[in-house]
Design an enzyme around this catalytic site. Structure first.
Site, short mmCIF file in Angstrom:
data_model
loop_
_atom_site.label_atom_id
_atom_site.label_comp_id
_atom_site.label_asym_id
_atom_site.label_seq_id
_atom_site.Cartn_x
_atom_site.Cartn_y
_atom_site.Cartn_z
N GLY A 72 0.84 -1.21 0.00
CA GLY A 72 0.00 0.00 0.00
C GLY A 72 0.87 1.24 0.00
O GLY A 72 0.46 2.31 0.47
N GLY A 130 -0.19 4.82 -1.09
CA GLY A 130 -1.35 5.42 -0.44
C GLY A 130 -0.99 6.66 0.38
O GLY A 130 0.17 7.06 0.48
N TYR A 131 -2.03 7.22 0.97
CA TYR A 131 -1.88 8.47 1.73
C TYR A 131 -0.88 8.29 2.89
O TYR A 131 0.03 9.09 3.06
CB TYR A 131 -3.26 8.87 2.26
CG TYR A 131 -3.26 10.14 3.08
CD1 TYR A 131 -2.97 11.36 2.49
CD2 TYR A 131 -3.55 10.10 4.44
CE1 TYR A 131 -2.98 12.53 3.24
CE2 TYR A 131 -3.57 11.26 5.19
CZ TYR A 131 -3.27 12.47 4.59
OH TYR A 131 -3.27 13.62 5.34
N ARG A 164 1.80 -3.44 -7.42
CA ARG A 164 0.71 -4.32 -7.87
C ARG A 164 0.46 -4.11 -9.35
O ARG A 164 0.26 -2.97 -9.79
CB ARG A 164 -0.59 -4.01 -7.10
CG ARG A 164 -0.54 -4.34 -5.62
CD ARG A 164 -1.88 -4.07 -4.94
NE ARG A 164 -2.31 -2.69 -5.07
CZ ARG A 164 -3.43 -2.30 -5.65
NH1 ARG A 164 -4.25 -3.19 -6.20
NH2 ARG A 164 -3.76 -1.03 -5.72
N LYS A 209 0.45 6.70 -9.54
CA LYS A 209 1.04 5.64 -8.73
C LYS A 209 2.37 5.17 -9.33
O LYS A 209 3.35 4.96 -8.61
CB LYS A 209 0.07 4.44 -8.61
CG LYS A 209 -1.06 4.67 -7.61
CD LYS A 209 -1.89 3.40 -7.46
CE LYS A 209 -3.12 3.61 -6.57
NZ LYS A 209 -2.83 3.64 -5.13
N LYS A 255 -10.60 -4.98 11.46
CA LYS A 255 -9.20 -4.94 11.93
C LYS A 255 -8.97 -6.03 12.99
O LYS A 255 -7.89 -6.62 13.06
CB LYS A 255 -8.86 -3.54 12.45
CG LYS A 255 -8.70 -2.53 11.29
CD LYS A 255 -8.32 -1.12 11.71
CE LYS A 255 -8.10 -0.24 10.46
NZ LYS A 255 -7.78 1.16 10.74
N HIS A 315 -17.32 7.12 13.48
CA HIS A 315 -15.99 7.29 14.08
C HIS A 315 -15.86 8.66 14.73
O HIS A 315 -15.28 8.79 15.81
CB HIS A 315 -14.90 7.10 13.02
CG HIS A 315 -14.89 5.70 12.45
ND1 HIS A 315 -14.17 5.36 11.34
CD2 HIS A 315 -15.55 4.58 12.82
CE1 HIS A 315 -14.37 4.07 11.07
NE2 HIS A 315 -15.21 3.59 11.95
#
Ligand code: NDP
Length: 312
Positions: free
Chosen positions: A10, A13-14, A35, A44, A139, A271
């Site tokens: 990943g 990503g951010y 990937r 990317k 998670k 959240h």
């Protein structure tokens, strides 16, 4: 001692891109999963190439190809996954079960795994309301798989990313602070914890060769950044030299608004409810030995007010 070899999954990503940067800066041989599915996503691809220029090694691998993940994992000592987990953007937390299987199979070396967590400690969120709880539940599914496979781990509880929470003065759906007004959650006095994303990445990297963080949850709670929404707003007001007009939304109103939203926003607002009304980040104590700014005092972490200067 030689620095651990790190695989970042990943990595474009951010948060992931910051983890790659921190890993390289701390001198770890750094591998980044490339990937094939990203295809011609030029942003990317260019980011991956820039990692390579900075010394990272790109490793081709796909969640659809178990063997490729096993091969990638076999090259390293630590796997850090920063796969997406924000419903309003993308949520792929359970894909990590493939990674757990790959680490299990690669098992010739004891690879430490840091799954994509970086938020509220999911183990403390058993009471959370649906549908927001899906993030914590997923998670926890990943944690269970890691622990059942006896894979060494570190879980990073990073609390609130500053870009989302400080940028928006803790208001959902806002990431740039207004110079006119703000809506407070209730009285605005519930404390939360804010962490600069680059600091999260650096603390994360600091844990990987640290036996004190092995098989533990490490919380990032920089003491100067444990603030209420009112205190965040005050820091902004000091910077712009102006008081904002304040309104308030009660807990009951906030809960009733959640119900009218589409699913992804129900999760996100759930959240915010946990953080801003329940105080789920600050309503429990931890030992000093579990807290990143105590373990790594050499990190000069960013204060909320300094983070806010970029918006002036
Ligand atoms: P991003 O949305 O930026 O995505 C990260 C990476 O996930 C992507 O770059 C991509 O990796 C990978 N990915 C996405 N979809 C797929 C897929 N279908 N198959 C394989 N890989 C995929 O993630 P964030 O940085 O926003 O989130 C990272 C973690 O941080 C999450 O656990 C999230 O819950 C948490 N978080 C916490 C916040 C807080 O305030 N505490 C705020 C935001 C996030 P690739 O580079 O290979 O393309």
């Amino acid at each position: 001692m030689a620095k651990s070899r790190v695989l970042v999954v990943g990595g474009t990503g951010y948060l992931g891109r910051r983890i790659v940067k921190a890993s390289l800066a701390e001198g770890h041989p750094t591998f980044v999963l490339h990937r094939p599915e990203i295809g011609t996503d030029i942003e990317k691809v260019q980011l991956l190439l820039s990692f390579k220029e900075q010394g990272a090694r790109l490793v081709e691998g796909s969640f659809r190809n178990h063997g490729s993940l096993v091969d990638a994992v076999r090259q390293v000592d630590v796997v850090i996954c920063a796969i997406s987990g924000v419903h309003t953007r993308s949520h792929q937390i359970l894909l990590q079960l493939e990674l757990v299987d790959a680490i299990k199979e690669a098992g010739n070396i004891k690879v430490r795994f840091l799954p994509s967590e970086f938020g509220t400690d999911p183990a403390r969120m058993g009471h959370a309301l649906a549908p927001g709880r899906v993030t914590f539940d997923d998670k926890m599914v990943v944690r269970k798989a890691i622990e059942e496979a006896n894979i060494p781990f570190t879980y990073i509880s990073a609390n609130c990313f500053m870009g989302y929470f400080v940028g928006g003065l803790c208001q959902p759906g806002k990431i740039i602070p207004s110079t006119e007004s703000v809506c407070l959650h209730g009285d605005g006095n519930v404390k939360a914890i804010y962490v600069d994303e680059d600091d999260i990445a650096l603390y994360t990297i600091k844990t990987i060769d640290d036996h004190r963080a092995l098989n533990k949850t490490i919380y990032i709670r920089p003491p100067q950044n444990i603030l209420s929404q009112r205190e965040v707003v005050m820091a902004w007001e000091e910077l712009i030299g102006k008081e904002l007009e304040k309104t308030s939304i009660s807990e009951e109103e906030f809960l009733s608004i959640i119900k009218d939203q589409e699913f992804a926003w129900q999760v996100g607002l759930g959240h915010y409810y946990n953080v801003c009304y329940e105080g789920c980040l600050t309503n429990f104590e931890i030992d000093e030995e579990e807290e990143a700014s105590h373990l790594y005092p050499e990190v000069a972490y960013t204060r909320v007010k300094d983070y806010l200067r970029r918006y002036v």
